[in-house]
Write a protein that holds these residues in place. Structure first.
Motif, PDB file in Angstrom:
ATOM      1  N   VAL A  47      23.121   2.234 -22.768  1.00 38.58           N
ATOM      2  CA  VAL A  47      22.509   2.455 -21.454  1.00 38.58           C
ATOM      3  C   VAL A  47      22.898   3.833 -20.910  1.00 38.58           C
ATOM      4  O   VAL A  47      22.040   4.602 -20.466  1.00 38.58           O
ATOM      5  CB  VAL A  47      22.905   1.340 -20.461  1.00 38.58           C
ATOM      6  CG1 VAL A  47      22.321   1.603 -19.080  1.00 38.58           C
ATOM      7  CG2 VAL A  47      22.440  -0.015 -20.972  1.00 38.58           C
ATOM      8  N   GLY A  48      24.180   4.161 -20.976  1.00 38.15           N
ATOM      9  CA  GLY A  48      24.645   5.430 -20.423  1.00 38.15           C
ATOM     10  C   GLY A  48      24.038   6.626 -21.129  1.00 38.15           C
ATOM     11  O   GLY A  48      23.681   7.622 -20.502  1.00 38.15           O
ATOM     12  N   GLU A  72      21.269   6.405 -22.781  1.00 32.80           N
ATOM     13  CA  GLU A  72      19.837   6.142 -22.854  1.00 32.80           C
ATOM     14  C   GLU A  72      19.337   6.187 -24.289  1.00 32.80           C
ATOM     15  O   GLU A  72      18.349   6.853 -24.612  1.00 32.80           O
ATOM     16  CB  GLU A  72      19.071   7.102 -21.928  1.00 32.80           C
ATOM     17  CG  GLU A  72      19.585   6.969 -20.491  1.00 32.80           C
ATOM     18  CD  GLU A  72      18.645   7.525 -19.434  1.00 32.80           C
ATOM     19  OE1 GLU A  72      18.018   8.549 -19.705  1.00 32.80           O
ATOM     20  OE2 GLU A  72      18.552   6.906 -18.356  1.00 32.80           O
ATOM     21  N   ASP A 101      28.471  15.530 -22.905  1.00 31.54           N
ATOM     22  CA  ASP A 101      27.975  15.964 -21.610  1.00 31.54           C
ATOM     23  C   ASP A 101      28.561  15.147 -20.465  1.00 31.54           C
ATOM     24  O   ASP A 101      28.888  15.669 -19.406  1.00 31.54           O
ATOM     25  CB  ASP A 101      26.445  15.872 -21.580  1.00 31.54           C
ATOM     26  CG  ASP A 101      25.890  16.609 -20.379  1.00 31.54           C
ATOM     27  OD1 ASP A 101      25.607  17.809 -20.516  1.00 31.54           O
ATOM     28  OD2 ASP A 101      25.791  15.979 -19.299  1.00 31.54           O
ATOM     29  N   TRP A 126      31.187   6.554 -22.069  1.00 28.79           N
ATOM     30  CA  TRP A 126      30.677   5.299 -21.498  1.00 28.79           C
ATOM     31  C   TRP A 126      31.393   4.087 -22.048  1.00 28.79           C
ATOM     32  O   TRP A 126      31.662   3.118 -21.335  1.00 28.79           O
ATOM     33  CB  TRP A 126      29.171   5.175 -21.749  1.00 28.79           C
ATOM     34  CG  TRP A 126      28.388   6.213 -21.014  1.00 28.79           C
ATOM     35  CD1 TRP A 126      27.671   7.241 -21.562  1.00 28.79           C
ATOM     36  CD2 TRP A 126      28.255   6.354 -19.592  1.00 28.79           C
ATOM     37  NE1 TRP A 126      27.099   8.012 -20.566  1.00 28.79           N
ATOM     38  CE2 TRP A 126      27.437   7.489 -19.355  1.00 28.79           C
ATOM     39  CE3 TRP A 126      28.744   5.642 -18.505  1.00 28.79           C
ATOM     40  CZ2 TRP A 126      27.106   7.919 -18.070  1.00 28.79           C
ATOM     41  CZ3 TRP A 126      28.412   6.070 -17.215  1.00 28.79           C
ATOM     42  CH2 TRP A 126      27.602   7.185 -17.020  1.00 28.79           C
ATOM     43  N   ALA A 163      13.178   5.917 -19.913  1.00 33.08           N
ATOM     44  CA  ALA A 163      14.620   5.962 -20.079  1.00 33.08           C
ATOM     45  C   ALA A 163      15.146   4.687 -20.715  1.00 33.08           C
ATOM     46  O   ALA A 163      15.854   4.737 -21.706  1.00 33.08           O
ATOM     47  CB  ALA A 163      15.288   6.173 -18.725  1.00 33.08           C
ATOM     48  N   PRO A 220      20.568  14.736 -19.362  1.00 32.46           N
ATOM     49  CA  PRO A 220      20.974  13.351 -19.154  1.00 32.46           C
ATOM     50  C   PRO A 220      20.578  12.900 -17.748  1.00 32.46           C
ATOM     51  O   PRO A 220      20.417  13.729 -16.851  1.00 32.46           O
ATOM     52  CB  PRO A 220      22.486  13.391 -19.343  1.00 32.46           C
ATOM     53  CG  PRO A 220      22.886  14.807 -19.206  1.00 32.46           C
ATOM     54  CD  PRO A 220      21.694  15.641 -19.554  1.00 32.46           C
ATOM     55  N   TRP A 221      20.449  11.617 -17.568  1.00 34.83           N
ATOM     56  CA  TRP A 221      19.904  11.079 -16.324  1.00 34.83           C
ATOM     57  C   TRP A 221      20.687  11.521 -15.101  1.00 34.83           C
ATOM     58  O   TRP A 221      20.124  11.721 -14.032  1.00 34.83           O
ATOM     59  CB  TRP A 221      19.813   9.553 -16.391  1.00 34.83           C
ATOM     60  CG  TRP A 221      21.127   8.866 -16.670  1.00 34.83           C
ATOM     61  CD1 TRP A 221      21.622   8.502 -17.889  1.00 34.83           C
ATOM     62  CD2 TRP A 221      22.105   8.473 -15.710  1.00 34.83           C
ATOM     63  NE1 TRP A 221      22.842   7.907 -17.750  1.00 34.83           N
ATOM     64  CE2 TRP A 221      23.172   7.870 -16.428  1.00 34.83           C
ATOM     65  CE3 TRP A 221      22.197   8.549 -14.321  1.00 34.83           C
ATOM     66  CZ2 TRP A 221      24.303   7.363 -15.792  1.00 34.83           C
ATOM     67  CZ3 TRP A 221      23.325   8.045 -13.690  1.00 34.83           C
ATOM     68  CH2 TRP A 221      24.364   7.458 -14.424  1.00 34.83           C
ATOM     69  N   TYR A 222      21.987  11.701 -15.259  1.00 32.63           N
ATOM     70  CA  TYR A 222      22.801  12.011 -14.084  1.00 32.63           C
ATOM     71  C   TYR A 222      22.675  13.465 -13.661  1.00 32.63           C
ATOM     72  O   TYR A 222      23.305  13.899 -12.707  1.00 32.63           O
ATOM     73  CB  TYR A 222      24.269  11.626 -14.327  1.00 32.63           C
ATOM     74  CG  TYR A 222      24.800  12.040 -15.675  1.00 32.63           C
ATOM     75  CD1 TYR A 222      25.268  13.315 -15.892  1.00 32.63           C
ATOM     76  CD2 TYR A 222      24.786  11.136 -16.746  1.00 32.63           C
ATOM     77  CE1 TYR A 222      25.730  13.702 -17.142  1.00 32.63           C
ATOM     78  CE2 TYR A 222      25.247  11.516 -17.992  1.00 32.63           C
ATOM     79  CZ  TYR A 222      25.718  12.798 -18.189  1.00 32.63           C
ATOM     80  OH  TYR A 222      26.165  13.174 -19.425  1.00 32.63           O
ATOM     81  N   ARG A 223      21.895  14.235 -14.397  1.00 29.75           N
ATOM     82  CA  ARG A 223      21.637  15.603 -13.949  1.00 29.75           C
ATOM     83  C   ARG A 223      20.210  15.776 -13.446  1.00 29.75           C
ATOM     84  O   ARG A 223      19.791  16.871 -13.087  1.00 29.75           O
ATOM     85  CB  ARG A 223      21.882  16.587 -15.096  1.00 29.75           C
ATOM     86  CG  ARG A 223      23.329  16.694 -15.535  1.00 29.75           C
ATOM     87  CD  ARG A 223      23.515  17.896 -16.446  1.00 29.75           C
ATOM     88  NE  ARG A 223      24.732  17.835 -17.222  1.00 29.75           N
ATOM     89  CZ  ARG A 223      25.932  18.190 -16.751  1.00 29.75           C
ATOM     90  NH1 ARG A 223      26.071  18.614 -15.517  1.00 29.75           N
ATOM     91  NH2 ARG A 223      26.988  18.116 -17.533  1.00 29.75           N
ATOM     92  N   GLN A 227      23.945   2.924  -9.981  1.00 32.40           N
ATOM     93  CA  GLN A 227      23.617   4.342  -9.834  1.00 32.40           C
ATOM     94  C   GLN A 227      22.131   4.560 -10.023  1.00 32.40           C
ATOM     95  O   GLN A 227      21.541   4.165 -11.025  1.00 32.40           O
ATOM     96  CB  GLN A 227      24.418   5.156 -10.839  1.00 32.40           C
ATOM     97  CG  GLN A 227      25.906   4.962 -10.618  1.00 32.40           C
ATOM     98  CD  GLN A 227      26.737   5.903 -11.457  1.00 32.40           C
ATOM     99  OE1 GLN A 227      26.739   7.105 -11.228  1.00 32.40           O
ATOM    100  NE2 GLN A 227      27.423   5.354 -12.435  1.00 32.40           N
ATOM    101  N   ARG A 243      19.636   3.716 -13.104  1.00 35.91           N
ATOM    102  CA  ARG A 243      19.943   4.260 -14.427  1.00 35.91           C
ATOM    103  C   ARG A 243      21.172   3.631 -15.068  1.00 35.91           C
ATOM    104  O   ARG A 243      21.264   3.557 -16.277  1.00 35.91           O
ATOM    105  CB  ARG A 243      20.157   5.782 -14.344  1.00 35.91           C
ATOM    106  CG  ARG A 243      19.021   6.527 -13.674  1.00 35.91           C
ATOM    107  CD  ARG A 243      17.677   6.228 -14.296  1.00 35.91           C
ATOM    108  NE  ARG A 243      17.405   6.960 -15.513  1.00 35.91           N
ATOM    109  CZ  ARG A 243      16.799   8.141 -15.561  1.00 35.91           C
ATOM    110  NH1 ARG A 243      16.401   8.743 -14.466  1.00 35.91           N
ATOM    111  NH2 ARG A 243      16.559   8.727 -16.716  1.00 35.91           N
ATOM    112  N   LYS A 244      22.149   3.240 -14.268  1.00 33.70           N
ATOM    113  CA  LYS A 244      23.399   2.782 -14.874  1.00 33.70           C
ATOM    114  C   LYS A 244      24.092   1.846 -13.906  1.00 33.70           C
ATOM    115  O   LYS A 244      24.032   2.042 -12.687  1.00 33.70           O
ATOM    116  CB  LYS A 244      24.310   3.986 -15.170  1.00 33.70           C
ATOM    117  CG  LYS A 244      25.569   3.672 -15.955  1.00 33.70           C
ATOM    118  CD  LYS A 244      25.307   3.369 -17.424  1.00 33.70           C
ATOM    119  CE  LYS A 244      26.561   3.248 -18.267  1.00 33.70           C
ATOM    120  NZ  LYS A 244      27.407   2.107 -17.951  1.00 33.70           N
TER     121      LYS A 244
END
Lengths: 259, 776
Positions: free
Chosen positions: A25-26, A28, A119, A128, B47, B57-60, B83, B90-91
């Motif tokens: 999930v983290g 993706e 990242d 994660w 996603a 990445p999703w958090y950006r 989040q 997303r998480k």
């Protein structure tokens, strides 16, 4: 450059797969894509059994064969971990051959494996899998601290498991994943002395220059070209073996067929 | 041909249904990223389905919005932090402030994002157009669906009385239906699967023995325990987050672990002692343990003298139940039985048999659980550090409403332990529960499976309507073939759910619910060592045309004349008003990190000499006068269970750490990790049958019920007399793209169950199967 590492404590791991899901999930990851696979291991006969969970995931080798054979530089070392940039991967699949632990796989035409959440860590998070592990079997940090913690845990574990040990200090140039094991690694089918299926150094010096052109072609033409490159790679290995530069390649192919 | 087609052919007993509605997006075609673009934010689906080469990445991608929630993927209810980026969840991670998750989360909780964005979700209210069971519906507005439902409910009330409406509910909104709506409406026939299909024996036996139910959070002092005994408890496969954390710490600390299980489970592989017991003989083992503890003077004499009564009776009772006696019954060495008792005794009071959760096994389950508690009493475990602490309920006022029409009896794992009155509560037309309590069983919450017969037979009175909220009826109640008969016989069925589960096709009205990530919920109050209150707030607006359970309950309530019970302006006002009693509000709770913790009274010394035991005498009942008066054994005895017929194995079932019951098999991420179950067969037994590891077989039970094809796991990890599978697979629900027809269903092979005469629990490990290589 600081060296970082994971701690994997198999004295604690109870196989719940929270790491697998958090990673998917983290990061993706796609359907069918996994960086961690838990494999149940059992030894003995009913009722005299031992068992545990092999965490099949990148060990981040100090001397990483996958990096040695990667023609595009998509696999590289950073902070002691083996990173993978999928955007530049040509899909040659050499890394899947080279890995002594059989970790990288091809997913949608490109190499796929744990990159230590490069990242996410840069963004201030922890990998994660580490953040979620309910058994607290996973840690991440400077390698020396992780090494000390691994020994503390193995020492404590010896009260219950006399053969408890730390795996990964010397293997493959020292792993970026130090594993606390209740018993010998063979019981989890993990090699004490991991060997690359062929000599990665020889590969890097002799074969890679010859195949770079082809793999760059593969990156352009994608699918079909990758198959050509792959075939060429096999031929080259056979040639090298015939010339006595490497050994065991044919054996390994037979073994694969047996499986 | 492994999947649905042959499955359909083989499971002839369960009628095949096909959901056939007009809306394209409901059908499987919309699975890929594009098809859902109109329904949900494109990026989210890309996603969760794994779009390749996302640049960032999703958090950006944007600012991260954080919301507090309580996980609803399993009933353990961990506090979580959600989040969200650009309106897309997303998480999900554990909430560090939450006493259960402590910042960590299991695989299933991680799968919550995927559960919410599952393209197979119910998307619009629907009213049946074809025959019941045909799965043919038309989409309607909420207004039409609710009006239609309200009229049908009022019609049942007029014709048969309020009691003729049954309410089955599960998941964290169950309170709005099985408790609040049912009690306001006036039916005593509200039931939760977490009672008689799970916890009833455990909690009724606890109430009879030491005066309080075990409660939602098993109050084990894992931080101090030195010898833990797990009987049929599979920590690690049963993935309750907190318990896995606590176990890992206790095990690493060196606490002794004794695991009693016919199967070498994940936790058995961690044990110091694994006792591969013959299934159904656990009570004999515990009687022998008591025999050793008393005969060898290994029990806590001072504790027993101060806090228990009936010791002399118990000592006389167990005198003959020696380890040698039990060895012949349990198939365990007498020396191992003796040694494990000695390990417990040497560590008392930092020793306990963990009560576990799913305790409906053989129909003698309350007596087995009593034996557990008697062992724990000899160990001096209750109210002692290293043993079992006392849970305390969180203090929080309810939102004011008129007195309920009927007292509640649905129980459930999230319910506060209530007192059972001698007289059964009566509904408005003078009828008590229809589940046979006081006749076929002694006490406890309403037994869901016992309401199936009255739906068919009309005895003791007709049950004609059903509200099914979040309860996967055909994959939880044993003998689903009979449940289908009941669904056919009912006059009106409304199903409220997130997914098109198997029973949805049998509903007259389908109301699609918003998931826990898309809704506020009533505050979660948790009975615990440190009682606490947790917030659920929406991370995003509901997808599709879905609504929260509380909204549906209120809309139905106001349409059937119960508006006095729903006087709040909106859900935020409801929550704020309740929080006044603890000096807070939604904003304050948010600032606290989603959790308000209160002080508990966990140990005996916290009670200043008064008794914490809620029995009449304030003492633990080693000898139960209540049971004796009701005609049951006052102390547990071993009663043999039926043996498998020749060629058959006992069917055992359990959990995958990646799945919850039959709820998550369709969730894309979780399905991807664990797509089907396997049938565990002892390696030697498999060889004799000519079946190899990885082969597919069909299973046939003692009554001829057949499963779909299921993969064989030939393993040393199980006894020869039993087979095992993970529960929840083998679903026959065409609307569930991933789950439909995958693996085998234990429930469909449970054509029989044995009623526990004390608690009303449905013992389900009384079925036997043989392996059949034909027809795969």
């Amino acid at each position: 450059m600081s060296q970082y590492a994971f701690l994997l404590d198999l004295g604690r791991c109870i196989g719940c797969q929270a790491c697998v899901a958090s990673c998917k999930v983290g990061n993706e990851l796609g359907i069918g894509q996994q960086y961690i696979e838990l494999i149940e291991k059992t030894h003995g006969e009913f009722p005299n059994l031992t068992g545990g969970w092999d965490n099949h995931r990148c060990y981040h080798c100090g001397d990483a064969a996958c990096i040695a054979v990667c023609p595009t530089g998509s696999l590289f070392k950073e902070d002691g971990l083996t990173r993978l940039d999928r955007s530049t991967c040509s899909g040659c699949s050499y890394c899947t051959e080279a890995c002594p632990y059989d970790i990288p796989v091809m997913w949608e035409g490109k190499s796929s494996k744990c990159d230590g959440c490069a990242d996410t860590v840069k963004a201030g998070g922890s990998p994660w899998c580490v953040g979620t592990c309910p058994s607290m079997a996973l840690e991440y940090g400077p390698r020396e601290e992780i090494r000390a913690e691994a020994h503390r845990r193995a020492d404590a574990l010896r009260n219950r498991y006399p053969n408890a040990q730390v795996y990964g200090e010397t293997q493959a140039g020292g792993l970026g994943m130090l594993v606390v094991m209740p018993d010998d690694p063979e019981l989890l089918d993990i090699p004490i002395d991991p060997k690359t299926p062929f000599m990665a150094q020889a590969w890097q010096k002799i074969v890679q220059p010859a195949s770079v052109g082809i793999t760059i072609g593969a990156a352009v033409v994608a699918g079909a070209a990758a198959v050509v490159a792959r075939r060429r790679h096999e031929e080259e290995l056979d040639e090298l073996e015939a010339a006595g530069v490497i050994s065991g390649h044919g054996d390994e192919k037979e073994q694969e067929e047996d499986e | 041909m492994r999947r649905s087609e042959s499955f359909e052919k083989e499971v002839g007993i369960v009628a095949r249904v096909k959901l056939d509605i007009t809306r394209r997006a409901f059908l499987k075609g919309g699975l890929a990223t594009g098809g859902l673009a109109v329904m949900a934010p494109t990026a989210s689906i890309g996603a969760v389905n794994g779009m390749l080469n996302a640049q960032d990445p999703w958090y950006r991608e944007g600012a991260i919005e954080t919301t507090y929630n309580v996980c609803d993927v399993c009933p353990w209810h961990c506090g979580i932090v959600v989040q969200t980026v650009n309106g897309v969840v997303r998480k999900i991670d554990g909430n560090p402030k939450d006493p259960k998750s402590r910042g960590m989360l299991c695989a299933r909780g991680q799968g919550g994002v995927s559960f919410m964005y599952d393209p197979d979700r119910l998307q619009s209210p629907m009213i049946r157009t074809g025959e019941r069971g045909s799965g043919q519906f038309r989409e309607v507005t909420w207004e039409e669906a609710l009006d239609y439902t309200a009229a049908a409910l009022l019609d049942i009330k007029d014709k048969y009385g309020e009691e003729s409406l049954a309410v089955f509910a599960h998941t964290s909104g169950d309170h709005w239906f099985a408790d609040h709506f049912a009690q306001a409406w006036g039916t005593p026939n509200a039931a939760k699967p977490s009672s008689s299909l799970c916890l009833s024996p455990r909690d009724e036996a606890a109430t009879l023995t030491y005066g309080s139910a075990v409660g939602g959070h098993e109050p084990v002092d894992w931080d101090g325990i030195q010898a833990m005994t797990l009987i049929g408890s599979h920590i690690g496969e049963d993935a309750r987050n907190t318990v896995m954390q606590d176990f890992a710490n206790a095990h690493a600390r060196g606490a002794k672990v004794i695991v009693v299980d016919p199967r070498f489970s994940s936790v058995a592989a961690k044990a110091d002692y694994w006792l591969p017991i013959k299934p159904g003989t656990d009570t004999a083992l515990m009687l022998a343990w008591m025999n050793v503890l008393i005969a060898e003077d290994l029990y806590d004499k001072a504790y027993v003298a101060e806090w228990a009564e009936g010791f002399d009776d118990l000592a006389a009772h167990v005198a003959e139940f020696t380890p040698d006696w039990a060895a012949g019954i349990t198939d365990l060495p007498a020396a191992q039985i003796r040694e494990t008792a000695q390990v417990m005794g040497a560590n008392l009071p930092r020793a306990a048999v963990i009560p576990g959760r799913h305790t409906v096994w053989y129909g003698n389950d309350s007596q087995r659980m009593r034996a557990t508690y008697l062992v724990n009493t000899l160990l001096g475990a209750y109210g002692r550090e290293g043993g079992m602490y006392f849970n305390k309920s969180a203090y929080l006022e309810t939102y004011p409403h008129p007195p309920y029409t009927v007292a509640g009896s649905s129980g459930g794992c999230s319910a506060e332990p209530g007192e059972e009155t001698a007289e059964l509560p009566l509904g408005p037309t003078g009828k008590a529960r229809a589940d046979g309590v006081r006749e076929s069983f002694m006490r406890g919450p309403t037994a869901m499976q016992e309401l199936i017969d009255p739906m068919i037979s009309g005895d003791p009175y007709p049950i004609k309507g059903l509200i099914a909220y979040g309860v996967n009826m055909l994959n939880s109640i044993p003998n689903p073939q009979k449940t289908i008969e009941a669904l056919k016989a009912l006059e009106f069925v409304v199903a409220i759910d997130v997914l098109p589960q198997e029973h949805i096709a049998w509903a007259d009205v389908v109301l699609p619910e918003a998931t826990y990530l898309e809704r506020y919920e009533d505050l979660l109050t948790v009975s615990h060592r440190t009682p606490y209150i947790a917030l659920r707030e929406p991370a995003v607006d509901p997808l599709y045309d879905t609504k929260p359970g509380w909204w549906i309950s209120r809309e139905l309530g106001t349409r059937v004349g119960l508006d006095a019970f729903y006087k709040w302006e909106n859900i935020e006002e409801y929550i704020d008003k309740r929080l006044i009693s603890v000096g807070s509000n939604i904003e304050g709770l948010r600032e606290e990190g989603g959790i308000i913790t209160q002080n508990g009274k966990p140990y005996l010394e916290d009670f200043d000499g008064s008794s914490p035991f809620g029995t009449g005498s304030g003492k633990i009942q080693l000898y139960s006068q209540d049971l004796a008066e009701a005609g049951h054994e006052a102390m547990p005895v071993y009663e043999p269970v039926d043996e498998p017929p020749t060629g058959f194995f006992r069917l055992l079932y359990g959990r995958s750490p990646v799945h919850t019951f039959a709820k998550t098999q369709n969730t894309p991420v979780l399905h991807d990790i664990d797509p089907e179950n396997e049938i565990w067969v002892n390696a030697d037994a498999a060889e004799q049958l000519g079946v190899a590891d990885g082969d597919y077989v069909m299973l046939e039970n003692q009554d001829g019920a057949r499963s779909g094809p299921v993969k064989v796991k030939a393993t040393e990890r199980i006894r020869r007399d039993a087979v095992y599978m993970v529960h929840g697979f083998g679903q026959n629900a065409p609307g569930l793209t991933n789950a439909n027809g995958k693996g085998a269903s234990d429930t469909k092979l449970q054509t029989r169950y044995k009623l526990d005469p004390i608690s009303g629990g449905a013992g389900m490990r009384v079925n036997f199967v043989r392996l059949d290589k034909e027809g795969v």
